[in-house]
Design a protein around this motif. Structure first.
Motif, PDB file in Angstrom:
ATOM      1  N   PRO A 194      -7.784 -13.755   3.556  1.00 28.18           N
ATOM      2  CA  PRO A 194      -8.016 -14.374   2.248  1.00 28.18           C
ATOM      3  C   PRO A 194      -7.952 -13.348   1.124  1.00 28.18           C
ATOM      4  CG  PRO A 194      -9.613 -15.162   3.857  1.00 28.18           C
ATOM      5  CD  PRO A 194      -8.855 -14.044   4.504  1.00 28.18           C
ATOM      6  N   LEU A 195      -7.655 -13.828  -0.065  1.00 26.46           N
ATOM      7  CA  LEU A 195      -7.466 -12.955  -1.211  1.00 26.46           C
ATOM      8  C   LEU A 195      -8.710 -12.136  -1.517  1.00 26.46           C
ATOM      9  CD1 LEU A 195      -5.089 -12.490  -3.200  1.00 26.46           C
ATOM     10  CD2 LEU A 195      -6.263 -14.012  -4.787  1.00 26.46           C
ATOM     11  N   SER A 196      -9.887 -12.743  -1.400  1.00 25.18           N
ATOM     12  CA  SER A 196     -11.126 -12.019  -1.694  1.00 25.18           C
ATOM     13  C   SER A 196     -11.329 -10.865  -0.734  1.00 25.18           C
ATOM     14  CB  SER A 196     -12.319 -12.976  -1.621  1.00 25.18           C
ATOM     15  OG  SER A 196     -12.394 -13.587  -0.340  1.00 25.18           O
ATOM     16  N   GLN A 197     -10.980 -11.064   0.555  1.00 20.66           N
ATOM     17  CA  GLN A 197     -11.105  -9.994   1.535  1.00 20.66           C
ATOM     18  C   GLN A 197     -10.124  -8.868   1.233  1.00 20.66           C
ATOM     19  OE1 GLN A 197     -10.918 -11.372   5.586  1.00 20.66           O
ATOM     20  NE2 GLN A 197     -12.394 -13.033   5.240  1.00 20.66           N
ATOM     21  N   GLN A 198      -8.932  -9.218   0.794  1.00 16.34           N
ATOM     22  CA  GLN A 198      -7.961  -8.190   0.416  1.00 16.34           C
ATOM     23  C   GLN A 198      -8.480  -7.357  -0.753  1.00 16.34           C
ATOM     24  OE1 GLN A 198      -3.800  -9.506   0.007  1.00 16.34           O
ATOM     25  NE2 GLN A 198      -4.441 -11.475   0.842  1.00 16.34           N
ATOM     26  N   PHE A 199      -9.105  -8.033  -1.727  1.00 18.65           N
ATOM     27  CA  PHE A 199      -9.601  -7.341  -2.915  1.00 18.65           C
ATOM     28  C   PHE A 199     -10.729  -6.384  -2.546  1.00 18.65           C
ATOM     29  CE2 PHE A 199     -12.096  -7.086  -6.861  1.00 18.65           C
ATOM     30  CZ  PHE A 199     -11.092  -6.686  -7.731  1.00 18.65           C
ATOM     31  N   VAL A 200     -11.654  -6.828  -1.706  1.00 21.26           N
ATOM     32  CA  VAL A 200     -12.760  -5.970  -1.271  1.00 21.26           C
ATOM     33  C   VAL A 200     -12.243  -4.796  -0.454  1.00 21.26           C
ATOM     34  CG1 VAL A 200     -14.835  -5.869   0.168  1.00 21.26           C
ATOM     35  CG2 VAL A 200     -14.449  -7.828  -1.336  1.00 21.26           C
ATOM     36  N   ALA A 201     -11.225  -5.056   0.379  1.00 20.50           N
ATOM     37  CA  ALA A 201     -10.666  -4.007   1.225  1.00 20.50           C
ATOM     38  C   ALA A 201     -10.058  -2.875   0.406  1.00 20.50           C
ATOM     39  CB  ALA A 201      -9.626  -4.588   2.174  1.00 20.50           C
ATOM     40  N   LEU A 202      -9.587  -3.175  -0.788  1.00 24.70           N
ATOM     41  CA  LEU A 202      -9.008  -2.137  -1.641  1.00 24.70           C
ATOM     42  C   LEU A 202     -10.012  -1.042  -1.956  1.00 24.70           C
ATOM     43  CD1 LEU A 202      -6.986  -4.282  -4.216  1.00 24.70           C
ATOM     44  CD2 LEU A 202      -6.075  -2.914  -2.335  1.00 24.70           C
ATOM     45  N   PHE A 203     -11.275  -1.433  -2.177  1.00 25.39           N
ATOM     46  CA  PHE A 203     -12.307  -0.461  -2.535  1.00 25.39           C
ATOM     47  C   PHE A 203     -12.914   0.211  -1.309  1.00 25.39           C
ATOM     48  CE2 PHE A 203     -12.038  -3.592  -5.911  1.00 25.39           C
ATOM     49  CZ  PHE A 203     -11.964  -2.795  -7.042  1.00 25.39           C
ATOM     50  N   GLN A 204     -12.792  -0.468  -0.161  1.00 21.54           N
ATOM     51  CA  GLN A 204     -13.338   0.110   1.061  1.00 21.54           C
ATOM     52  C   GLN A 204     -12.410   1.156   1.666  1.00 21.54           C
ATOM     53  OE1 GLN A 204     -14.022  -3.378   3.475  1.00 21.54           O
ATOM     54  NE2 GLN A 204     -16.079  -3.721   2.623  1.00 21.54           N
ATOM     55  N   THR A 205     -11.129   0.889   1.602  1.00 25.94           N
ATOM     56  CA  THR A 205     -10.155   1.801   2.205  1.00 25.94           C
ATOM     57  C   THR A 205      -9.579   2.802   1.212  1.00 25.94           C
ATOM     58  OG1 THR A 205      -8.346   0.221   1.797  1.00 25.94           O
ATOM     59  CG2 THR A 205      -9.516   0.051   3.889  1.00 25.94           C
ATOM     60  N   GLY A 206      -9.722   2.510  -0.088  1.00 23.37           N
ATOM     61  CA  GLY A 206      -9.135   3.391  -1.092  1.00 23.37           C
ATOM     62  C   GLY A 206      -7.685   3.016  -1.355  1.00 23.37           C
ATOM     63  N   ILE A 207      -7.190   3.436  -2.502  1.00 17.69           N
ATOM     64  CA  ILE A 207      -5.832   3.100  -2.913  1.00 17.69           C
ATOM     65  C   ILE A 207      -5.043   4.376  -3.154  1.00 17.69           C
ATOM     66  CG2 ILE A 207      -4.425   1.871  -4.595  1.00 17.69           C
ATOM     67  CD1 ILE A 207      -6.868   0.228  -5.319  1.00 17.69           C
ATOM     68  N   HIS A 208      -3.901   4.479  -2.494  1.00 15.37           N
ATOM     69  CA  HIS A 208      -2.983   5.587  -2.749  1.00 15.37           C
ATOM     70  C   HIS A 208      -2.058   5.136  -3.875  1.00 15.37           C
ATOM     71  CE1 HIS A 208      -0.570   9.116  -2.147  1.00 15.37           C
ATOM     72  NE2 HIS A 208       0.510   8.387  -1.866  1.00 15.37           N
ATOM     73  N   VAL A 209      -2.271   5.673  -5.056  1.00 14.52           N
ATOM     74  CA  VAL A 209      -1.588   5.174  -6.241  1.00 14.52           C
ATOM     75  C   VAL A 209      -0.139   5.654  -6.284  1.00 14.52           C
ATOM     76  CG1 VAL A 209      -1.573   5.093  -8.761  1.00 14.52           C
ATOM     77  CG2 VAL A 209      -3.746   5.110  -7.515  1.00 14.52           C
ATOM     78  N   THR A 210       0.768   4.700  -6.197  1.00 13.73           N
ATOM     79  CA  THR A 210       2.190   4.947  -6.400  1.00 13.73           C
ATOM     80  C   THR A 210       2.712   3.820  -7.291  1.00 13.73           C
ATOM     81  OG1 THR A 210       2.868   3.637  -4.469  1.00 13.73           O
ATOM     82  CG2 THR A 210       2.402   5.995  -4.111  1.00 13.73           C
ATOM     83  N   LEU A 211       3.932   3.957  -7.769  1.00 15.40           N
ATOM     84  CA  LEU A 211       4.519   2.920  -8.599  1.00 15.40           C
ATOM     85  C   LEU A 211       4.633   1.615  -7.817  1.00 15.40           C
ATOM     86  CD1 LEU A 211       5.735   2.222 -11.350  1.00 15.40           C
ATOM     87  CD2 LEU A 211       7.978   2.919 -10.450  1.00 15.40           C
ATOM     88  N   PHE A 212       5.023   1.716  -6.550  1.00 17.40           N
ATOM     89  CA  PHE A 212       5.127   0.517  -5.713  1.00 17.40           C
ATOM     90  C   PHE A 212       3.763  -0.144  -5.530  1.00 17.40           C
ATOM     91  CE2 PHE A 212       4.754  -1.479  -1.528  1.00 17.40           C
ATOM     92  CZ  PHE A 212       5.753  -2.434  -1.611  1.00 17.40           C
ATOM     93  N   THR A 213       2.722   0.667  -5.329  1.00 17.06           N
ATOM     94  CA  THR A 213       1.372   0.128  -5.151  1.00 17.06           C
ATOM     95  C   THR A 213       0.917  -0.639  -6.380  1.00 17.06           C
ATOM     96  OG1 THR A 213       0.808   1.980  -3.700  1.00 17.06           O
ATOM     97  CG2 THR A 213      -1.012   0.691  -4.606  1.00 17.06           C
ATOM     98  N   ILE A 214       1.202  -0.089  -7.555  1.00 15.86           N
ATOM     99  CA  ILE A 214       0.806  -0.741  -8.807  1.00 15.86           C
ATOM    100  C   ILE A 214       1.483  -2.098  -8.935  1.00 15.86           C
ATOM    101  CG2 ILE A 214       0.946  -0.606 -11.318  1.00 15.86           C
ATOM    102  CD1 ILE A 214       0.670   2.430 -11.041  1.00 15.86           C
ATOM    103  N   PHE A 215       2.785  -2.134  -8.684  1.00 16.63           N
ATOM    104  CA  PHE A 215       3.511  -3.401  -8.757  1.00 16.63           C
ATOM    105  C   PHE A 215       3.013  -4.383  -7.698  1.00 16.63           C
ATOM    106  CE2 PHE A 215       6.802  -1.064 -11.187  1.00 16.63           C
ATOM    107  CZ  PHE A 215       6.968  -1.980 -12.223  1.00 16.63           C
ATOM    108  N   ASP A 216       2.751  -3.899  -6.489  1.00 17.64           N
ATOM    109  CA  ASP A 216       2.299  -4.762  -5.403  1.00 17.64           C
ATOM    110  C   ASP A 216       0.938  -5.372  -5.724  1.00 17.64           C
ATOM    111  OD1 ASP A 216       2.508  -5.779  -2.586  1.00 17.64           O
ATOM    112  OD2 ASP A 216       0.693  -4.568  -2.368  1.00 17.64           O
ATOM    113  N   LEU A 217       0.015  -4.574  -6.260  1.00 16.21           N
ATOM    114  CA  LEU A 217      -1.308  -5.079  -6.622  1.00 16.21           C
ATOM    115  C   LEU A 217      -1.213  -6.100  -7.744  1.00 16.21           C
ATOM    116  CD1 LEU A 217      -3.457  -1.804  -6.519  1.00 16.21           C
ATOM    117  CD2 LEU A 217      -3.450  -3.680  -4.871  1.00 16.21           C
ATOM    118  N   PHE A 218      -0.342  -5.825  -8.713  1.00 10.46           N
ATOM    119  CA  PHE A 218      -0.190  -6.760  -9.825  1.00 10.46           C
ATOM    120  C   PHE A 218       0.358  -8.093  -9.336  1.00 10.46           C
ATOM    121  CE2 PHE A 218       2.165  -8.747 -13.297  1.00 10.46           C
ATOM    122  CZ  PHE A 218       1.209  -8.738 -14.309  1.00 10.46           C
TER     123      PHE A 218
END
Length: 278
Positions: A194-218
């Motif tokens: 579910p979307l809420s679990q994906q959102f929480v997982a972002l803060f638990q696992t951390g985000i490796h910031v790349t241009l692709f990551t930014i577009f994918d999150l958006f």
């Protein structure tokens, strides 16, 4: 403006919205069909140009695509109508004293009528393909409310400064063209949780910031993507993907309401300057 009660305001919105819908195509040879021409052409082009590359992975892809297109078209036409309303109704705004925000709600109502006709075509299309109606599809009414809140809310934010900054309609045209490709209209976002679990997982696992990551999150978390995905889960894939949960509906509705409320606050503050900015 004290004489504009809720009942009077609703009557003005209903009458003006219906009149705008009728007069929009008056004198045109094809009439209402012009409102269908844009989304239909876009649907056919995507279906026959891009469809062969993505349709094998998406069941009932024509319905998947058509639903996404009409939801997108409603958002764009509503926001554009809100921006243009202040210029088109200049004579009324300059001569009459009334709540200017009624023009925004009128634009939303007019385009909701148009969306209703598009959705009726989608419903017939779905029936021909064999999609069975069910009671849980009534949850789409919640999506309709969320759609109205987002479209009119964004429209009010843009319209608030459209007289002061005349470049806004042009900038919005460019940005909305970009936003089309950043919304899963023709393609699919794979998701195992579910979307809420994906959102929480972002803060638990951390985000490796790349241009692709930014577009994918958006693409995953921007409101239009969520709205389109919810509509498809309710109308097309309730058994395969499951309908959105009550918790999901609640939190996303709060986001939509926040966008709408921000639009109201900004528009009301800016409306006192409209006459001077013409």
């Amino acid at each position: 403006m004290a004489r504009f009660t809720w009942r009077h305001s609703l009557k003005v919105i209903f009458v003006m919205g219906w009149s705008d819908f009728v007069l929009k195509y008056r004198g045109s040879f094809f009439g209402y069909l012009w409102s269908l021409m844009g989304p239909l052409v876009k649907f056919l082009v995507i279906l026959y140009v891009f469809g062969p590359y993505v349709s094998p992975e998406i069941p009932a892809y024509p319905l998947y695509l058509f639903l996404g297109v009409i939801l997108w078209e409603h958002f764009v036409t509503t926001t554009t109508a809100c921006i243009n309303a202040l210029a088109e109704k200049a004579g009324i705004i300059q001569k009459l004293i009334f709540p200017r925000i009624l023009l925004m709600f009128t634009a939303g109502w007019t385009n909701m009528i148009i969306f209703g006709t598009h959705f009726f075509i989608f419903f017939l299309f779905a029936a021909l393909i064999g999609v069975q109606p069910s009671l849980h599809q009534l949850l789409f009414l919640v999506v309709l409310i969320q759609m109205f809140l987002i479209a009119v809310g964004v429209g009010m934010l843009l319209a608030s400064y459209s007289l002061r900054y005349r470049d806004i309609p042009h900038l919005w045209g460019i940005f909305s063209s970009l936003l089309f490709w950043l919304t899963p209209i023709m393609y699919q976002i794979r998701s195992e949780h579910p979307l809420s679990q994906q959102f929480v997982a972002l803060f638990q696992t951390g985000i490796h910031v790349t241009l692709f990551t930014i577009f994918d999150l958006f693409v995953r978390f921007q409101p239009l993507s969520i709205l389109v995905d919810d509509a498809r889960r309710i109308l097309l894939y309730p058994d395969r993907l499951g309908i959105p949960s009550i918790t999901h509906f609640f939190w996303f509705s709060l986001i939509c309401l926040a966008i709408f409320s921000a639009g109201i606050v900004v528009f009301l503050r800016r409306s006192r300057y409209f006459v001077q900015e013409y």
